[in-house]
Scaffold this motif. Structure first.
Motif, PDB file in Angstrom:
ATOM      1  N   PHE B  37       0.627  -1.185  -0.041  1.00  0.00           N
ATOM      2  CA  PHE B  37      -0.022  -0.075  -0.085  1.00  0.00           C
ATOM      3  C   PHE B  37       0.842   1.341  -0.092  1.00  0.00           C
ATOM      4  O   PHE B  37       0.664   2.244  -0.765  1.00  0.00           O
ATOM      5  CB  PHE B  37      -0.987  -0.104   1.159  1.00  0.00           C
ATOM      6  N   ARG B  38       1.782   1.231   0.937  1.00  0.00           N
ATOM      7  CA  ARG B  38       2.642   2.534   1.010  1.00  0.00           C
ATOM      8  C   ARG B  38       3.281   2.784  -0.384  1.00  0.00           C
ATOM      9  O   ARG B  38       3.459   4.035  -0.650  1.00  0.00           O
ATOM     10  CB  ARG B  38       3.463   2.487   2.108  1.00  0.00           C
ATOM     11  N   VAL B  41       1.101   4.265  -2.835  1.00  0.00           N
ATOM     12  CA  VAL B  41       0.847   5.612  -2.468  1.00  0.00           C
ATOM     13  C   VAL B  41       2.038   6.624  -3.050  1.00  0.00           C
ATOM     14  O   VAL B  41       1.757   7.418  -3.763  1.00  0.00           O
ATOM     15  CB  VAL B  41       0.678   5.874  -1.087  1.00  0.00           C
ATOM     16  N   GLU B  89      -2.878  -5.203   0.517  1.00  0.00           N
ATOM     17  CA  GLU B  89      -2.507  -6.018   1.404  1.00  0.00           C
ATOM     18  C   GLU B  89      -3.506  -7.128   2.017  1.00  0.00           C
ATOM     19  O   GLU B  89      -4.130  -7.571   1.038  1.00  0.00           O
ATOM     20  CB  GLU B  89      -2.001  -5.271   2.532  1.00  0.00           C
ATOM     21  N   ASP B  91      -6.074  -6.186   3.596  1.00  0.00           N
ATOM     22  CA  ASP B  91      -7.002  -5.273   4.515  1.00  0.00           C
ATOM     23  C   ASP B  91      -8.043  -4.730   3.449  1.00  0.00           C
ATOM     24  O   ASP B  91      -7.910  -3.859   2.598  1.00  0.00           O
ATOM     25  CB  ASP B  91      -6.334  -3.957   4.905  1.00  0.00           C
ATOM     26  N   GLY B  93     -10.503  -2.974   3.935  1.00  0.00           N
ATOM     27  CA  GLY B  93     -10.768  -1.441   3.876  1.00  0.00           C
ATOM     28  C   GLY B  93     -10.114  -0.670   2.909  1.00  0.00           C
ATOM     29  O   GLY B  93     -10.249   0.522   2.652  1.00  0.00           O
ATOM     30  N   LEU B  94      -8.959  -1.117   2.542  1.00  0.00           N
ATOM     31  CA  LEU B  94      -8.189  -0.371   1.627  1.00  0.00           C
ATOM     32  C   LEU B  94      -8.678  -0.268   0.310  1.00  0.00           C
ATOM     33  O   LEU B  94      -8.310   0.549  -0.767  1.00  0.00           O
ATOM     34  CB  LEU B  94      -6.688  -1.140   1.575  1.00  0.00           C
ATOM     35  N   GLU B  96     -11.791   0.635  -0.659  1.00  0.00           N
ATOM     36  CA  GLU B  96     -12.363   1.918  -0.787  1.00  0.00           C
ATOM     37  C   GLU B  96     -11.076   3.228  -0.872  1.00  0.00           C
ATOM     38  O   GLU B  96     -11.413   3.965  -1.672  1.00  0.00           O
ATOM     39  CB  GLU B  96     -13.518   2.183   0.272  1.00  0.00           C
ATOM     40  N   ILE B  97     -10.288   2.810   0.011  1.00  0.00           N
ATOM     41  CA  ILE B  97      -9.151   3.768   0.053  1.00  0.00           C
ATOM     42  C   ILE B  97      -8.502   4.035  -1.200  1.00  0.00           C
ATOM     43  O   ILE B  97      -8.103   5.133  -1.694  1.00  0.00           O
ATOM     44  CB  ILE B  97      -8.249   3.487   1.263  1.00  0.00           C
ATOM     45  N   THR B 100     -10.689   5.676  -3.540  1.00  0.00           N
ATOM     46  CA  THR B 100     -10.638   7.108  -3.372  1.00  0.00           C
ATOM     47  C   THR B 100      -9.441   8.100  -4.144  1.00  0.00           C
ATOM     48  O   THR B 100      -9.538   8.936  -4.365  1.00  0.00           O
ATOM     49  CB  THR B 100     -10.834   7.483  -1.882  1.00  0.00           C
ATOM     50  N   LEU B 101      -8.387   7.175  -3.920  1.00  0.00           N
ATOM     51  CA  LEU B 101      -7.015   7.860  -4.305  1.00  0.00           C
ATOM     52  C   LEU B 101      -7.082   7.822  -5.953  1.00  0.00           C
ATOM     53  O   LEU B 101      -6.214   8.686  -6.602  1.00  0.00           O
ATOM     54  CB  LEU B 101      -5.876   7.192  -3.841  1.00  0.00           C
ATOM     55  N   GLU B 138     -16.759  -5.836  -2.325  1.00  0.00           N
ATOM     56  CA  GLU B 138     -16.321  -4.644  -2.006  1.00  0.00           C
ATOM     57  C   GLU B 138     -16.027  -3.781  -3.223  1.00  0.00           C
ATOM     58  O   GLU B 138     -16.262  -2.495  -3.209  1.00  0.00           O
ATOM     59  CB  GLU B 138     -15.105  -4.613  -0.930  1.00  0.00           C
ATOM     60  N   ARG B 141     -19.077  -2.878  -4.993  1.00  0.00           N
ATOM     61  CA  ARG B 141     -19.691  -1.603  -4.034  1.00  0.00           C
ATOM     62  C   ARG B 141     -19.103  -0.490  -4.266  1.00  0.00           C
ATOM     63  O   ARG B 141     -19.886   0.588  -4.637  1.00  0.00           O
ATOM     64  CB  ARG B 141     -19.560  -1.809  -2.514  1.00  0.00           C
TER      65      ARG B 141
END
Lengths: 324, 324
Positions: B37-38, B41, B89, B91, B93-94, B96-97, B100-101, B138, B141
């Motif tokens: 993830f990092r 980014v 990873e 997760d 939840g990532l 949606e993150i 968004t990015l 997800e 969604r």
């Protein structure tokens, strides 16, 4: 319109319902004190789940127009902020990334020296750092507001002058009314407000005259005097409400991972926990008390409406979007 | 309208200008192969810098309407995707993150087994995993498209059936035309297209009949036959152009950090680097060759316009936003 420009509650459906009962159209919530970038993302994720779970009560706020949507649909728009620049680590590119994720306020320091500026608990304030100057410019570019609530006086005045867009002190009161370390001296408030910035009044007992025994009258008279001095249009509310938080959280706020010793911050060894709130502001249902108290001081209805929400609304409308 | 739904170039002002010369209105670019993830980014950050540096040539794409803006202003809209789920990873939840990015496509696997599905190089394909089923839901969604270009047959067919929104094979060709491991068998293409999904034709030599010696006529005849078989409206371009990349990059794509031994992927010990492109498609200025080649096959002007861009445009319009 009611906007509370700082809360750090232990969020729950109960509190989301109380926000509605209190007619709170928008809140700015802290989602990082000492969290690094990845940990902050986990906090964005937590809010994404709440937005999914409580779509009738809350919605993500990104710009002032989201407050209009929230009002039309009977919800509270939630805006995000950090009380420390720890989420951007040492990487200026993360300023735009966190803005894209929804961050709208970022304090340059939380009590201590940061990579960007000096916190209000340091013995010396060396002003805005080399990286701090670059980051302020980048925050101005993307629409992430500089918040100096926990910064030293020199750093705050320098930030207000360096920033090409207005900055904010989201949650503090005038030092002349209650001489707490966290409250702001007149020259600091002047530097922020004369550049178009905002001061949000805090109801956190350590920032109040006589702490939890502070009267509503004294709090509202202080606001009326600040309005005379600096202009009512630069003032708003930032309660610093930490509802339902266990005392372990105030220790995390103060100590994070930066020391192995206990730091009591605004508390003390004999009173290390969260202080008791004044009886006239216990939770989000009590904003009517503040509004009535302000009207009783002789402030005009228009001035009171501005302080209770419209001034923050206007500030959001100007300062949350990329420049140009 | 021209859209290339997969590139992984060594980006530069030169290439951004060639995109304009080639009339490319939108591209989907890969920004992660094995990055966590990092690290992903950091790749978003790199593009943010390019958007700031070349505002007259490129712009960030988030939805189909950004392609309209790009066309009106003479720019190329850049959409992001991952060829592996490594950015999320473990997760959910990532999902949606990263949406968004700006992420709009994510492969569930890159050649190997992932946490979500089986890659096309594994000996056995165990289908969509427990986490994979949750992540597809997800992705549906939030509007992150499932891409199965590098997945096994069974995993791809299961993904097409499990997903409640259309999925994509962004860059591959029919196995019946060129039996490369990465090309797709008819039942796989059928599972994807009959559920509204898309197939993007690749110009990467390992996916072509006769590799770099493939003729434009053969490539375009193959597309015309695929249109007859599965419907032209489900077809687009996904060149897999890796312009100006050093050979160290194809090694990173294949080996990442998952092995200490060399894996040659579609290459070989005697030809480990990037293969030479066919003479009729060397860079973004050559899309006219493909368009003319398609018209020469007897496909209608309308069908060709769809394959060259409009079909992806319509797919973006339907599949990049949160559901409901």
């Amino acid at each position: 319109m009611r906007i509370d420009n700082l809360q750090y509650a232990n969020w729950s459906e109960k509190i989301f319902r109380q926000l509605r009962e209190g007619g709170v159209d928008a809140i700015h919530v802290t989602i990082a004190y000492h969290e690094n970038f990845r940990e902050t993302v986990l906090n964005f994720e937590k809010w994404n789940r709440w937005f999914e779970q409580y779509p009738d009560l809350i919605m993500k706020g990104q710009g002032a127009s989201d407050i209009d949507v929230a009002r039309e649909t009977g919800r509270t728009a939630v805006f995000f902020g950090f009380q420390n620049p720890s989420p951007i680590e040492d990487d200026i590119g993360l300023v735009e990334i966190v803005h894209t994720l929804g961050a709208r306020f970022m304090q340059l320091t939380y009590n201590n020296q940061s990579l960007l500026a000096t916190g209000c608990y340091e013995a010396e304030d060396m002003g805005i750092t080399r990286m701090g100057k670059q980051v302020i410019k980048e925050m101005n570019r993307v629409g992430l507001v500089v918040d100096m609530s926990h910064s030293g006086d020199r750093s705050t005045i320098e930030a207000a002058d360096l920033s090409e867009r207005p900055i904010a002190i989201t949650h503090a009161n005038p030092h002349s009314w209650s001489p707490a370390l966290r409250n702001k001296k007149d020259d600091v408030i002047r530097a922020v407000t004369q550049n178009g910035g905002m001061l949000g009044f805090s109801v956190y007992p350590h920032h109040l005259k006589d702490k939890g025994d502070c009267t509503l009258e004294s709090f509202c008279e202080m606001i009326a005097r600040t309005a005379e001095q600096f202009g009512a249009e630069h003032l708003g509310i930032g309660t610093d409400l930490c509802q339902d938080q266990p005392d372990s959280i105030v220790e995390w706020m103060r100590v994070g991972r930066w020391t192995k010793e206990i730091d009591y911050g605004e508390g003390s060894a004999s009173a290390p926990g969260f202080p008791d709130m004044p009886h006239w502001f216990r939770d989000n249902r009590d904003f009517g008390n503040i509004e009535n108290g302000l009207l009783a001081t002789g402030l005009s209805e228009d001035e009171v409406a501005g302080i209770m929400g419209r001034n923050w609304y206007n500030f959001y409308a100007e300062n949350f979007s990329p420049r140009g």
